[in-house]
Design a protein around this motif. Structure first.
Motif, PDB file in Angstrom:
ATOM      1  N   GLY A  79       0.777  -1.229   0.000  1.00 15.55           N
ATOM      2  CA  GLY A  79       0.000   0.000   0.000  1.00 15.55           C
ATOM      3  C   GLY A  79       0.805   1.272   0.000  1.00 15.55           C
ATOM      4  N   VAL A  80       2.137   1.205  -0.021  1.00 17.77           N
ATOM      5  CA  VAL A  80       2.941   2.431  -0.073  1.00 17.77           C
ATOM      6  C   VAL A  80       2.742   3.093  -1.426  1.00 17.77           C
ATOM      7  N   GLN A  81       2.439   4.365  -1.413  1.00 19.00           N
ATOM      8  CA  GLN A  81       2.130   5.090  -2.638  1.00 19.00           C
ATOM      9  C   GLN A  81       3.212   6.111  -2.963  1.00 19.00           C
ATOM     10  N   GLY A  82       3.343   6.383  -4.264  1.00 18.11           N
ATOM     11  CA  GLY A  82       4.211   7.455  -4.730  1.00 18.11           C
ATOM     12  C   GLY A  82       5.679   7.124  -4.602  1.00 18.11           C
ATOM     13  N   PRO A  83       6.562   8.099  -4.897  1.00 21.29           N
ATOM     14  CA  PRO A  83       8.007   7.862  -4.777  1.00 21.29           C
ATOM     15  C   PRO A  83       8.423   7.708  -3.325  1.00 21.29           C
ATOM     16  N   VAL A  84       9.446   6.899  -3.114  1.00 21.36           N
ATOM     17  CA  VAL A  84      10.002   6.663  -1.786  1.00 21.36           C
ATOM     18  C   VAL A  84      11.332   7.411  -1.694  1.00 21.36           C
ATOM     19  N   SER A  85      11.465   8.218  -0.643  1.00 18.51           N
ATOM     20  CA  SER A  85      12.701   8.952  -0.394  1.00 18.51           C
ATOM     21  C   SER A  85      13.474   8.275   0.726  1.00 18.51           C
ATOM     22  N   ALA A  86      14.799   8.453   0.712  1.00 13.98           N
ATOM     23  CA  ALA A  86      15.636   7.823   1.729  1.00 13.98           C
ATOM     24  C   ALA A  86      16.725   8.793   2.168  1.00 13.98           C
ATOM     25  N   VAL A  87      17.102   8.727   3.449  1.00 11.58           N
ATOM     26  CA  VAL A  87      18.177   9.544   3.976  1.00 11.58           C
ATOM     27  C   VAL A  87      18.991   8.711   4.950  1.00 11.58           C
ATOM     28  N   LEU A  88      20.322   8.831   4.839  1.00  9.48           N
ATOM     29  CA  LEU A  88      21.255   8.207   5.768  1.00  9.48           C
ATOM     30  C   LEU A  88      21.733   9.305   6.707  1.00  9.48           C
ATOM     31  N   LYS A  89      21.577   9.142   8.022  1.00 14.04           N
ATOM     32  CA  LYS A  89      21.838  10.255   8.935  1.00 14.04           C
ATOM     33  C   LYS A  89      22.526   9.782  10.209  1.00 14.04           C
ATOM     34  N   PHE A  90      23.344  10.722  10.770  1.00 12.42           N
ATOM     35  CA  PHE A  90      24.123  10.432  11.968  1.00 12.42           C
ATOM     36  C   PHE A  90      23.965  11.583  12.959  1.00 12.42           C
ATOM     37  N   ASP A  91      23.739  11.236  14.204  1.00 14.86           N
ATOM     38  CA  ASP A  91      23.521  12.196  15.274  1.00 14.86           C
ATOM     39  C   ASP A  91      24.760  13.076  15.455  1.00 14.86           C
ATOM     40  N   PRO A  92      24.606  14.407  15.500  1.00 21.15           N
ATOM     41  CA  PRO A  92      25.782  15.291  15.636  1.00 21.15           C
ATOM     42  C   PRO A  92      26.513  15.140  16.957  1.00 21.15           C
ATOM     43  N   ARG A  93      25.901  14.522  17.955  1.00 22.05           N
ATOM     44  CA  ARG A  93      26.581  14.357  19.236  1.00 22.05           C
ATOM     45  C   ARG A  93      27.773  13.406  19.140  1.00 22.05           C
ATOM     46  N   GLN A  94      27.886  12.684  18.035  1.00 13.86           N
ATOM     47  CA  GLN A  94      29.047  11.822  17.823  1.00 13.86           C
ATOM     48  C   GLN A  94      30.243  12.590  17.270  1.00 13.86           C
ATOM     49  N   LEU A  95      30.027  13.849  16.902  1.00 11.29           N
ATOM     50  CA  LEU A  95      31.045  14.635  16.223  1.00 11.29           C
ATOM     51  C   LEU A  95      31.449  15.822  17.079  1.00 11.29           C
ATOM     52  N   PRO A  96      32.634  16.411  16.811  1.00 13.53           N
ATOM     53  CA  PRO A  96      33.032  17.618  17.552  1.00 13.53           C
ATOM     54  C   PRO A  96      32.068  18.759  17.263  1.00 13.53           C
ATOM     55  N   ALA A  97      32.211  19.833  18.015  1.00 13.70           N
ATOM     56  CA  ALA A  97      31.368  21.008  17.796  1.00 13.70           C
ATOM     57  C   ALA A  97      31.484  21.463  16.344  1.00 13.70           C
ATOM     58  N   LEU A  98      30.349  21.671  15.722  1.00 18.11           N
ATOM     59  CA  LEU A  98      30.261  22.048  14.305  1.00 18.11           C
ATOM     60  C   LEU A  98      30.905  21.017  13.390  1.00 18.11           C
ATOM     61  N   GLY A  99      31.066  19.798  13.914  1.00 20.81           N
ATOM     62  CA  GLY A  99      31.732  18.767  13.122  1.00 20.81           C
ATOM     63  C   GLY A  99      30.947  18.316  11.917  1.00 20.81           C
ATOM     64  N   THR A 100      29.625  18.494  11.928  1.00 22.66           N
ATOM     65  CA  THR A 100      28.852  18.067  10.769  1.00 22.66           C
ATOM     66  C   THR A 100      29.164  18.925   9.556  1.00 22.66           C
ATOM     67  N   VAL A 101      29.468  20.201   9.773  1.00 20.77           N
ATOM     68  CA  VAL A 101      29.844  21.063   8.655  1.00 20.77           C
ATOM     69  C   VAL A 101      31.169  20.610   8.072  1.00 20.77           C
ATOM     70  N   GLN A 102      32.155  20.373   8.934  1.00 18.98           N
ATOM     71  CA  GLN A 102      33.471  19.909   8.492  1.00 18.98           C
ATOM     72  C   GLN A 102      33.371  18.588   7.772  1.00 18.98           C
ATOM     73  N   ALA A 103      32.666  17.639   8.376  1.00 20.19           N
ATOM     74  CA  ALA A 103      32.579  16.308   7.784  1.00 20.19           C
ATOM     75  C   ALA A 103      31.844  16.342   6.452  1.00 20.19           C
ATOM     76  N   ALA A 104      30.739  17.080   6.383  1.00 22.84           N
ATOM     77  CA  ALA A 104      29.949  17.109   5.155  1.00 22.84           C
ATOM     78  C   ALA A 104      30.746  17.673   3.984  1.00 22.84           C
TER      79      ALA A 104
END
Length: 453
Positions: A79-104
């Motif tokens: 019964g799932v309708q339409g396109p399916v979207s997906a995202v791979l995500k990681f909690d920023p608490r695993q990274l240094p301050a502002l580390g998501t900007v650096q890593a990305a």
């Protein structure tokens, strides 16, 4: 199932023999709770599917030339309708301050869904996007596709050196949503990151020509070791005593990057383009032209910032004639014609006894031993390639040779090496416009070189 006990039931049964309607009402009271209970306990939450990360935990190595690959296989509910979207995500608490900007900014991926072709997909960190619920997370948007009972996402991941400051395991999840934004599948995901080895392009180099005309290369070490800033020397080749002047145009590094020019005894200028091969860092020379013996000094100033970013130039050149007038040669980016016609900068440059390339600018020592720095003017489009000079300090006439180089990571820290009259090499960390820190002794025997650059 036991029936509920109604205290008035015996009385109702006795009354029922006289009043049938009352008995019927009592019976209804017994039946209604039994038939209504299943409806009240039913779970109306739509079913969700499953996602499994396959292929083991991907091992992502910073600065490597290979990519790690991981796969996510999803079984969606009906019964799932339409396109399916997906995202791979990681909690920023695993990274240094502002580390998501650096890593990305230092993670790179290609993605495919089902049987589609791989295509680039972008990592995002804190501050990217608008006001979504995952904007502070390190995340990778995977391609969308039409819903199907079974769907598979393939993801490759590579990383620049120092995408993260150290080795670490990142744990997060992969989340699938339908056209309405409802989560239809969600599961854990894991990536192991290894910092890797600093690339040679992140460290400087130093060249020395000995009395026999042999050129030697000293590759900078992977981190700042002032007492021992270079690896043992490696031979580049002979015949370099044909030149009366040699200068890099931009900073050279241990990976064999950085162009250079050399003037021979007949006044002909030759252009050496970098090869990118540390063992043989220069491509065969290209003749620029004659008449360069009118200059007593030539020095590279680095390239215009925008041009270097765009990869269109290899470094500009300044030359001081015997009257002390400086001339500026802007780089063209064309190895067969590397410089545009000269432009007059100004007079008075015969006040200096030595001018050397330093970072993206120059260092100049005057006759009294005072050292001055000239930073590159990235906004110049005419005859002002340098900002006004800044005094570094006095006492530099104790040295017979000066040369700019780099210390630390990614050309972040300009450094200066100096050879005294006894052949001892001294190392200075030096920021343009700032007094250098205490000098550090490297070693002796450096008076064997007739040129250092």
């Amino acid at each position: 199932m036991a029936l509920p006990i109604i205290p008035a039931l015996p009385r109702l049964l006795r009354a029922g023999r006289r009043r049938p309607r009352l008995l019927a009402a009592a019976a209804a009271a017994l039946v209604l709770p039994l038939t209504a209970a299943p409806s009240a306990l039913a779970d109306t939450t739509p079913p969700t599917g499953t996602v499994v990360q396959q292929g083991g935990i991907p091992q992502v190595v910073g600065g490597g030339n290979t990519s790690a690959t991981t796969f996510f296989t999803a079984h969606l509910p009906s019964g799932v309708q339409g396109p399916v979207s997906a995202v791979l995500k990681f909690d920023p608490r695993q990274l240094p301050a502002l580390g998501t900007v650096q890593a990305a900014s230092h993670l790179h991926s290609t993605c495919a869904v089902d049987d589609s072709a791989y295509r680039p997909c972008q990592w995002r960190g804190q501050g990217a996007g608008t006001s979504g619920p995952w904007d502070t997370w390190l995340r990778l948007a995977l391609p969308s596709a039409a819903a199907a009972p079974v769907m598979t996402w393939d993801v490759t991941i590579s990383a620049d050196y120092l995408a993260l400051p150290d080795d670490r395991m990142l744990t997060g999840d992969v989340q699938l949503t339908d056209a309405t934004g409802r989560v239809v599948a969600d599961a854990a995901a894991t990536v192991r990151y290894h910092k890797g080895t600093r690339p040679a392009s992140w460290t400087g180099s130093l060249y020395g020509r000995d009395a026999a005309g042999t050129l030697w290369r000293y590759g900078g070490k992977y981190y700042y070791y002032p007492q021992s800033p270079f690896w043992p020397r490696a031979k580049v080749g002979g015949g370099w005593n044909a030149y009366t002047a040699i200068t890099p145009l931009v900073s050279t590094n241990a990976a064999g990057d950085g162009d250079m020019v050399a003037r021979d005894k007949d006044g002909v200028l030759w252009y050496y383009r970098h090869s990118g091969v540390p063992e043989q860092p220069f491509a065969p020379r290209i003749r620029v032209g004659a008449g360069w013996n009118i200059y007593r000094t030539v020095a590279g100033t680095g390239g215009h910032l925008d041009d270097l970013i765009n990869g269109t130039r290899s470094g500009d050149l300044v030359a001081v004639d015997r009257d002390g007038v400086m001339w500026f040669y802007r780089a063209t980016g064309n190895p067969s014609r590397p410089f545009a016609p000269r432009v007059r900068v100004g007079a008075g440059w015969n006040a200096y006894t030595q001018i050397v390339t330093f970072g993206d600018g120059l260092l100049a020592r005057d006759a009294s031993g005072v050292l001055w720095s000239y930073s590159r003017n990235d906004y110049d489009t005419g005859n002002a390639p340098l900002w006004p000079r800044v005094r570094v300090g006095a006492g530099w006439n104790i040295y017979t040779a000066l040369s700019g180089t780099w210390a630390g990571d990614d050309h972040k820290y300009p450094a200066l090496v100096a050879v005294d009259k006894s052949g001892q090499l001294w190392f200075y960390t030096l920021s343009v416009g700032q007094i250098p820190g205490p000098r550090v002794h490297v070693g002796g025997g450096w008076n064997t070189y007739t040129a250092l650059f």
